[in-house]
Design a protein around this motif. Structure first.
Motif, mmCIF file in Angstrom:
data_model
loop_
_atom_site.group_PDB
_atom_site.id
_atom_site.type_symbol
_atom_site.label_atom_id
_atom_site.label_comp_id
_atom_site.label_asym_id
_atom_site.label_seq_id
_atom_site.Cartn_x
_atom_site.Cartn_y
_atom_site.Cartn_z
ATOM 1 N N SER A 96 0.331 14.179 -7.329
ATOM 2 C CA SER A 96 -0.062 13.387 -8.498
ATOM 3 C C SER A 96 1.157 12.883 -9.264
ATOM 4 O O SER A 96 1.204 11.726 -9.697
ATOM 5 C CB SER A 96 -0.963 14.215 -9.417
ATOM 6 N N VAL A 97 2.150 13.754 -9.453
ATOM 7 C CA VAL A 97 3.371 13.354 -10.161
ATOM 8 C C VAL A 97 4.072 12.227 -9.409
ATOM 9 O O VAL A 97 4.531 11.244 -10.009
ATOM 10 C CB VAL A 97 4.313 14.566 -10.324
ATOM 11 N N TYR B 249 -8.035 15.570 -7.890
ATOM 12 C CA TYR B 249 -7.446 14.231 -7.843
ATOM 13 C C TYR B 249 -8.254 13.188 -8.612
ATOM 14 O O TYR B 249 -7.912 11.999 -8.580
ATOM 15 C CB TYR B 249 -7.280 13.788 -6.384
ATOM 16 N N ILE B 250 -9.309 13.607 -9.280
ATOM 17 C CA ILE B 250 -10.132 12.659 -10.041
ATOM 18 C C ILE B 250 -9.302 11.967 -11.121
ATOM 19 O O ILE B 250 -9.327 10.736 -11.261
ATOM 20 C CB ILE B 250 -11.338 13.372 -10.675
ATOM 21 N N ALA B 251 -8.557 12.736 -11.889
ATOM 22 C CA ALA B 251 -7.741 12.163 -12.964
ATOM 23 C C ALA B 251 -6.697 11.203 -12.403
ATOM 24 O O ALA B 251 -6.397 10.168 -13.017
ATOM 25 C CB ALA B 251 -7.065 13.282 -13.760
ATOM 26 N N VAL C 220 0.829 -1.209 0.000
ATOM 27 C CA VAL C 220 0.000 0.000 0.000
ATOM 28 C C VAL C 220 0.864 1.260 0.000
ATOM 29 O O VAL C 220 1.871 1.340 0.703
ATOM 30 C CB VAL C 220 -0.920 0.011 1.240
ATOM 31 N N ALA C 221 0.430 2.243 -0.781
ATOM 32 C CA ALA C 221 1.068 3.555 -0.795
ATOM 33 C C ALA C 221 0.040 4.595 -0.350
ATOM 34 O O ALA C 221 -1.080 4.618 -0.867
ATOM 35 C CB ALA C 221 1.601 3.893 -2.186
ATOM 36 N N VAL C 222 0.418 5.434 0.610
ATOM 37 C CA VAL C 222 -0.490 6.437 1.171
ATOM 38 C C VAL C 222 0.032 7.839 0.859
ATOM 39 O O VAL C 222 1.200 8.140 1.120
ATOM 40 C CB VAL C 222 -0.625 6.269 2.708
ATOM 41 N N TYR C 223 -0.844 8.662 0.321
ATOM 42 C CA TYR C 223 -0.477 10.043 -0.034
ATOM 43 C C TYR C 223 -1.494 10.994 0.597
ATOM 44 O O TYR C 223 -2.694 10.878 0.346
ATOM 45 C CB TYR C 223 -0.466 10.218 -1.557
ATOM 46 N N ILE C 224 -1.007 11.939 1.412
ATOM 47 C CA ILE C 224 -1.883 12.832 2.164
ATOM 48 C C ILE C 224 -1.681 14.284 1.731
ATOM 49 O O ILE C 224 -0.583 14.839 1.872
ATOM 50 C CB ILE C 224 -1.616 12.729 3.682
ATOM 51 N N ASP C 225 -2.733 14.880 1.176
ATOM 52 C CA ASP C 225 -2.726 16.328 0.933
ATOM 53 C C ASP C 225 -3.096 16.953 2.274
ATOM 54 O O ASP C 225 -4.269 17.129 2.592
ATOM 55 C CB ASP C 225 -3.741 16.690 -0.152
ATOM 56 N N PHE C 226 -2.082 17.278 3.057
ATOM 57 C CA PHE C 226 -2.321 17.624 4.460
ATOM 58 C C PHE C 226 -3.108 18.913 4.634
ATOM 59 O O PHE C 226 -4.006 19.001 5.470
ATOM 60 C CB PHE C 226 -0.996 17.693 5.221
ATOM 61 N N ASP C 227 -2.786 19.932 3.856
ATOM 62 C CA ASP C 227 -3.543 21.188 3.951
ATOM 63 C C ASP C 227 -5.019 20.943 3.667
ATOM 64 O O ASP C 227 -5.899 21.483 4.349
ATOM 65 C CB ASP C 227 -3.000 22.218 2.956
ATOM 66 N N GLY D 2 0.535 23.995 -4.499
ATOM 67 C CA GLY D 2 0.738 23.033 -5.569
ATOM 68 C C GLY D 2 0.808 21.596 -5.118
ATOM 69 O O GLY D 2 1.410 20.760 -5.791
ATOM 70 N N ALA D 3 0.199 21.272 -3.973
ATOM 71 C CA ALA D 3 0.255 19.909 -3.454
ATOM 72 C C ALA D 3 -0.372 18.914 -4.414
ATOM 73 O O ALA D 3 0.119 17.792 -4.573
ATOM 74 C CB ALA D 3 -0.443 19.840 -2.097
ATOM 75 N N ASP D 4 -1.468 19.329 -5.083
ATOM 76 C CA ASP D 4 -2.151 18.393 -5.972
ATOM 77 C C ASP D 4 -1.254 17.965 -7.133
ATOM 78 O O ASP D 4 -1.223 16.788 -7.500
ATOM 79 C CB ASP D 4 -3.455 19.007 -6.486
ATOM 80 N N ILE D 5 -0.489 18.904 -7.678
ATOM 81 C CA ILE D 5 0.399 18.578 -8.793
ATOM 82 C C ILE D 5 1.550 17.699 -8.319
ATOM 83 O O ILE D 5 1.853 16.665 -8.920
ATOM 84 C CB ILE D 5 0.932 19.865 -9.448
ATOM 85 N N ARG D 6 2.217 18.107 -7.253
ATOM 86 C CA ARG D 6 3.374 17.351 -6.750
ATOM 87 C C ARG D 6 2.943 15.947 -6.315
ATOM 88 O O ARG D 6 3.622 14.949 -6.619
ATOM 89 C CB ARG D 6 3.995 18.100 -5.573
#
Length: 312
Positions: free
Chosen positions: A120-121, A145-147, A9-16, A114-118
């Motif tokens: 997602s990349v 984050y839909i895409a 499992v990989a977990v990614y948190i957009d904390f803001d 720019g958390a969504d871009i970083r």
């Protein structure tokens, strides 16, 4: 070491995103920005905003525990500007759960970082770099984050979303294989009135802030919080959390003994029943008869939370 067949499992948190959504959920739409809450720290301020931040504190442990129920966590990252006081207050909690802190500085005069871009990349890069990843957990509610969710599914991963009610895009939830409301995670205390609408500016103007003053923790309470945890008590709490999570995930009355131990090891790799003085995991469970029941009537041992136990 994880078994080869164990999901990864990989977990990614957009904390803001999650912090702001929780604050606005409890205190009113756009309240986080109006209060300029990002400049306050509950641990270093006694202001009204600091008290509101304390009430809206995110339980990182509950998020990581839920993510670990899908398999072994091999990546966990949180994206934010950690120099901001409101985020800096979470650093200890995140580091204790082995979450990597990715620093993002605002790219404009506003607060957009720019958390969504970083994020997602990084997800797409990790999916190609680590083909054995089976699950992607995205902690955010932003429709941006839909895409990402759709791309991850096309690459054959099971996508799990976690967001705050009222701050989550319905389209994002639909794009995931599974979506969990933060308030519904095992271990999160329910709100006093979860069905009530989010507060509005008009509602807030009717309230009297002076009547909601709260006492701040004293020095002795802080000392107790900093004191080393009792290993036996910590093991009991870990067992309760694992059982609670297992019951919530599988909707089963009884859980396999080995599955519970595996979940405990996922949440705390340092857990060893032998280090606590027990020859087997079953013996450890028996010693916790006040919170757990063990069924040894069949070859497969089963365990469950004792009915009536008040969960922490």
């Amino acid at each position: 070491m994880a078994e080869p067949s164990d999901p990864r499992v990989a977990v990614y948190i957009d904390f803001d995103n999650i912090v702001i959504s929780r604050y606005d959920q409890l205190h009113g739409d756009q309240r986080f920005h109006r209060d300029k809450a990002r400049n306050f720290s509950p641990a270093r301020s006694k202001s009204e905003v600091a008290t509101k931040l304390h009430d809206a504190t995110i339980d990182v442990g509950a998020i990581i525990d839920f993510a670990s129920s899908f398999g072994s966590i091999v990546i966990s990252r949180a994206y934010a500007d950690w120099s901001v006081p409101v985020n800096a207050g979470y650093q200890k909690q995140l580091i204790e759960r082995a979450v990597d802190l990715t620093q993002l500085f605002p790219t404009t005069a506003g607060i957009k970082n720019g958390a969504d871009i970083r994020l997602s990349v990084d997800v797409v890069e990790d999916l190609f770099r680590l083909p054995d990843l089976t699950h992607v957990v995205i902690v955010a509610g932003d429709s941006d984050y839909i895409a990402l969710a759709q791309k991850s599914k096309r690459l054959g991963r099971y996508v799990v979303g976690i967001g705050v009610a009222g701050g989550t895009s319905r389209s994002l939830a639909a794009a995931c294989d599974e979506f969990a409301d933060y308030d519904a995670l095992p271990g999160i205390k329910p709100r006093k009135n979860p069905t009530a609408p989010r507060p509005t500016v008009a509602d807030e103007q009717k309230e009297k802030p002076a009547a909601t003053k709260k006492k701040t923790p004293d020095a002795s309470a802080k000392a107790d919080a900093d004191a080393p945890a009792d290993p036996q008590r910590a093991a009991t709490d870990l067992l309760v959390r694992a059982l609670r999570l297992g019951h919530a995930k599988d909707d089963e009355d009884w859980l396999h003994n080995s599955a519970v131990k595996t979940q405990m090891k996922r949440m705390d790799p340092s857990f060893q029943e032998s280090a606590l003085g027990f020859k087997s995991f079953s013996e450890f469970v028996k010693s916790r008869a006040d919170v757990a029941e063990l069924d040894e009537s069949n070859q497969t041992r089963l365990v469950r939370l004792k009915p009536g136990v008040n969960l922490p």
